[in-house]
Design an enzyme around this catalytic site. Structure first.
Site, PDB file in Angstrom:
ATOM      1  N   ASP A 151      -8.157 -26.093 -53.266  1.00 48.89           N
ATOM      2  CA  ASP A 151      -8.519 -26.436 -51.906  1.00 48.89           C
ATOM      3  C   ASP A 151      -7.523 -25.788 -50.943  1.00 48.89           C
ATOM      4  O   ASP A 151      -6.316 -25.797 -51.202  1.00 48.89           O
ATOM      5  CB  ASP A 151      -8.471 -27.965 -51.780  1.00 48.89           C
ATOM      6  CG  ASP A 151      -8.996 -28.452 -50.460  1.00 48.89           C
ATOM      7  OD1 ASP A 151     -10.192 -28.245 -50.199  1.00 48.89           O
ATOM      8  OD2 ASP A 151      -8.227 -29.052 -49.689  1.00 48.89           O
TER       9      ASP A 151
ATOM     10  N   GLU B 126     -10.173 -21.564 -51.872  1.00 48.92           N
ATOM     11  CA  GLU B 126     -10.529 -21.275 -50.495  1.00 48.92           C
ATOM     12  C   GLU B 126      -9.430 -20.396 -49.904  1.00 48.92           C
ATOM     13  O   GLU B 126      -8.302 -20.861 -49.735  1.00 48.92           O
ATOM     14  CB  GLU B 126     -10.624 -22.566 -49.695  1.00 48.92           C
ATOM     15  CG  GLU B 126     -11.774 -23.452 -50.100  1.00 48.92           C
ATOM     16  CD  GLU B 126     -11.837 -24.697 -49.209  1.00 48.92           C
ATOM     17  OE1 GLU B 126     -12.905 -24.953 -48.652  1.00 48.92           O
ATOM     18  OE2 GLU B 126     -10.824 -25.389 -49.063  1.00 48.92           O
TER      19      GLU B 126
END
Ligand code: CA
Length: 674
Positions: free
Chosen positions: A355, A384
């Site tokens: 993340d 990400e």
């Protein structure tokens, strides 16, 4: 990804603006003092039980005193005993031991620093915890292994472009009564075979096998903060992007959060069931921030050290959740590396999705990938490639999408293909290539070639990226939607308000066909194969099950959609041409046809030629028509097998064609092979 903001949304902007003017370019003076802390990277941090007893070792270099409290229970009650700890200045750790093996007991640490006793904490290395994760538990890990665990193994992955990712939240997948699953919202939902929807269609793990995905990417399953594990009858929902204990499973997904061994065992049972079905398990990991600031376990063990700060000493906030961690500091870097290694070893995890990965530095991510691949070369690491806000870490060091070529063995999500295909993530009404918006053809092509350098792709026309940032297709994960933002179904409803449902279904098929035929690794959000919606809620991180749960009646209502997705996955698996492994291969074997996008917008045509990547076919022709009307292409004369046309798809062929002029209906793909 992120509970307080639009997640990928804001993040995508941050990711796209690598060198924006507002960057803070230096480590704050406040933070520079942490560089001198002694560090410790032994494998006995916090708890070891062996023949000589139970041993504690807490890293807390600036503490003035430290103690261990021993408890009989995971909650309530006074300590059975308190142990004073001894400091070791060379490595900054505090130790204490007892000669007994304290299995079944619980513990917390407390430190004193700057004259103040901090609150109790289970530490940062609790591998088992009591209810709500407030106390660490001492358990026998061997007793948590399901039968056959010694030989348990995830799927072997030769190339990461062979992976098909399915992003799933435990509750979404099994919670609705229509799932037919007994252990709703639990890890062990995945261990139930033979479950059916009210219409007699497969659900649960059988559904995944039928669909053909290779890996399930589960939303955060470490112990997170927001769901009260002592009151599960409240049916509280959360995505779980609020980390509490990084190395223990979440209690609300177990059948008994008060028994520390149960959550461990049941998570392993889930993984074993998926592995037995040939499916890998990817964990969504959120080392980039903690749920709490001053009350986080990091703060309570080594105040200030694990988080980044602004000049004034306040928490910097690249996560948009109130703080960010400091992977660029040695003890935090080692922590992340050791934590993922632990999940890979103890739980046989097959992949990690980071993340807000750009909050971490590229050096840490490279070490993460290296350490994991030594354990198992099939482990897939991706994340990400953006932050959700500014960070004191200089952009050059961030694990950004734009820096992915500095990170071997790591992939990033392509927001390029995502936004170009369906329209902008944060502007609900905005359309994309697949829904009739002109001018995005070049950005879709960037997606098709997995953001690698290609002689026929002009990156200056890219909507999100202006250069070929990936040096290999194994560095790119393609998708049109995920848990963040609107589901594809809701996005199509908002952006095509006057279109018929048939048109929206067609556009969804086209959008996923672009993803699943593109180079790189395809990723889909659970339930989209049954046209799952979230009633228009874009940030459903704490919405009730009535918003988030997949309604399995849809599998019958949208049977045609499900079959299309299933066949699309089968098509990708049966043709290596869609799964090339190098940029050079793509540049050589993927040829775009010349189309004047000003005259005929929303039309892309290309061929995969010369048995690309060892494909049995000499040529595969792929054409996308995202316009709201039929468009005609002129296909080379020859004996073609029709694989996809007008919303139908079959890897074995729908029929044959001699080429020539072929009309492609609105919002649909044409795929031919010979
Ligand atoms: Ca929890």
């Amino acid at each position: 990804m992120n509970k307080f903001i639009l997640g990928i949304s804001m993040c995508a902007i941050a990711g796209a603006s690598l060198f924006c003017a507002s960057e803070m370019n230096a480590q704050s003076n406040f933070d520079s003092k942490f560089n001198n802390y002694p560090t410790y990277n032994g494998d006995d941090l916090e708890l070891t039980v062996n023949a000589t007893g139970t041993h504690f070792r807490l890293w807390s270099p600036k503490a003035e005193a430290a103690i261990v409290n021993l408890y009989a229970q995971g909650a309530n009650g006074e300590p059975l005993k308190t142990l004073d700890m001894t400091f070791h200045p060379d490595n900054g750790t505090w130790t204490a031991s007892v000669p007994e093996q304290l299995y079944g007991k619980f513990y917390t640490f407390r430190i004193k620093q700057d004259g103040k006793w901090y609150d109790e904490t289970p530490g940062v290395w609790a591998k088992a915890v009591g209810v709500n994760g407030n106390r660490a538990a001492i358990i026998r890990f061997n007793d948590t292994d399901p039968q056959g665990w010694e030989t348990d193994k995830g799927p072997v992955v030769n190339n990461f472009t062979d992976v098909v990712l399915y992003e799933m939240h435990h509750r979404d997948f099994s919670m609705d009564p229509s799932s037919g699953i007994a252990n709703k919202g639990k890890f062990i939902a995945m261990t139930e075979n033979g479950t059916l929807s009210p219409d007699g269609l497969k659900t649960g793990i059988d559904h995944l096998k039928e669909l053909g995905v290779t890996h399930v990417h589960i939303l955060p399953s470490y112990d997170y903060n927001s769901v009260d594990e002592a009151n599960l009858q409240l049916n509280t929902y959360n995505w779980g992007y609020d980390p509490l204990n990084y190395n223990a499973p979440e209690g609300s997904y177990s059948t008994n959060p008060s028994d520390p061994a149960v959550r461990v065992r049941e998570m392993k049972e889930m993984i074993k069931a998926l592995h037995d079905a040939g499916i890998g398990v990817v964990m969504d990991v959120v080392y980039n921030h903690t749920a709490d600031n001053d009350g986080s376990n990091f703060e309570l063990t080594a105040p200030g050290y694990y988080h980044r700060h602004r000049e004034d000493g306040s928490y910097s906030d690249a996560s948009g959740c109130g703080n960010e961690t400091a992977s660029d500091r040695q003890q935090m870097r080692d922590y992340i590396i050791n934590s993922v290694k632990y999940w890979a070893d103890e739980y046989h995890i097959d992949g990690f999705r980071f993340d807000l990965m750009a909050i971490h530095d590229t050096e840490t991510m490279n070490e993460v990938a290296k350490a994991l691949k030594q354990i198992n070369p099939s482990i897939f690491v991706y994340g990400e490639g953006w932050t959700a806000g500014d960070s004191p870490l200089v952009p050059e060091r961030r694990a950004l999408k734009e820096n992915v070529s500095k990170m071997d063995g790591i992939a990033v999500f392509s927001d390029d293909i995502r936004d170009a295909v369906k329209g902008h993530y944060s502007n609900a009404e905005d359309r994309g290539f697949a829904t009739g918006k002109p001018g995005l053809e070049e950005t879709v092509k960037i997606g098709i070639v997995a953001s690698t350098a290609h002689p026929q792709v002009d990156y200056s026309k890219g909507a999100n990226s202006k250069f070929a940032y990936a040096k290999s297709p194994e560095m790119i994960v393609n998708y049109v939607s995920c848990h963040d933002d609107l589901t594809l179904t809701d996005k199509l409803k908002k952006s095509m308000p006057d279109a018929s449902e048939a048109d929206r279904l067609a556009a969804a098929k086209l959008a996923q066909t672009i993803v699943f035929t593109s180079q790189g690794t395809p990723f889909m959000f659970a339930g989209e194969e049954v046209f799952r919606d979230k009633k228009g809620v874009h940030n459903s991180y704490k919405s009730p099950d009535s918003i988030n749960a997949i309604d399995w009646h849809n599998k019958k209502v949208y049977a045609d959609q499900f079959n299309y997705y299933k066949n699309l996955i089968e098509l990708r698996k049966s043709h290596p041409a869609f799964r090339m492994t190098s940029a050079a291969q793509i540049a050589k074997h993927l040829k775009f046809d010349k189309i004047n996008s000003a005259k005929t917008p929303n039309l892309i045509s290309y061929s995969l030629v010369d048995h690309a990547n060892g494909d049995k076919c000499n040529e595969i022709k792929v054409v996308f028509n995202g316009a709201d009307h039929a468009q005609t292409v002129d296909i080379k004369k020859g004996k073609w097998t029709v694989i996809a046309h007008d919303g139908q798809i079959d890897a074995n062929g729908l029929g044959t064609s001699n080429g020539g002029k072929i009309s492609i209906p609105k919002y649909s793909a044409l795929i031919l092979a010979r």
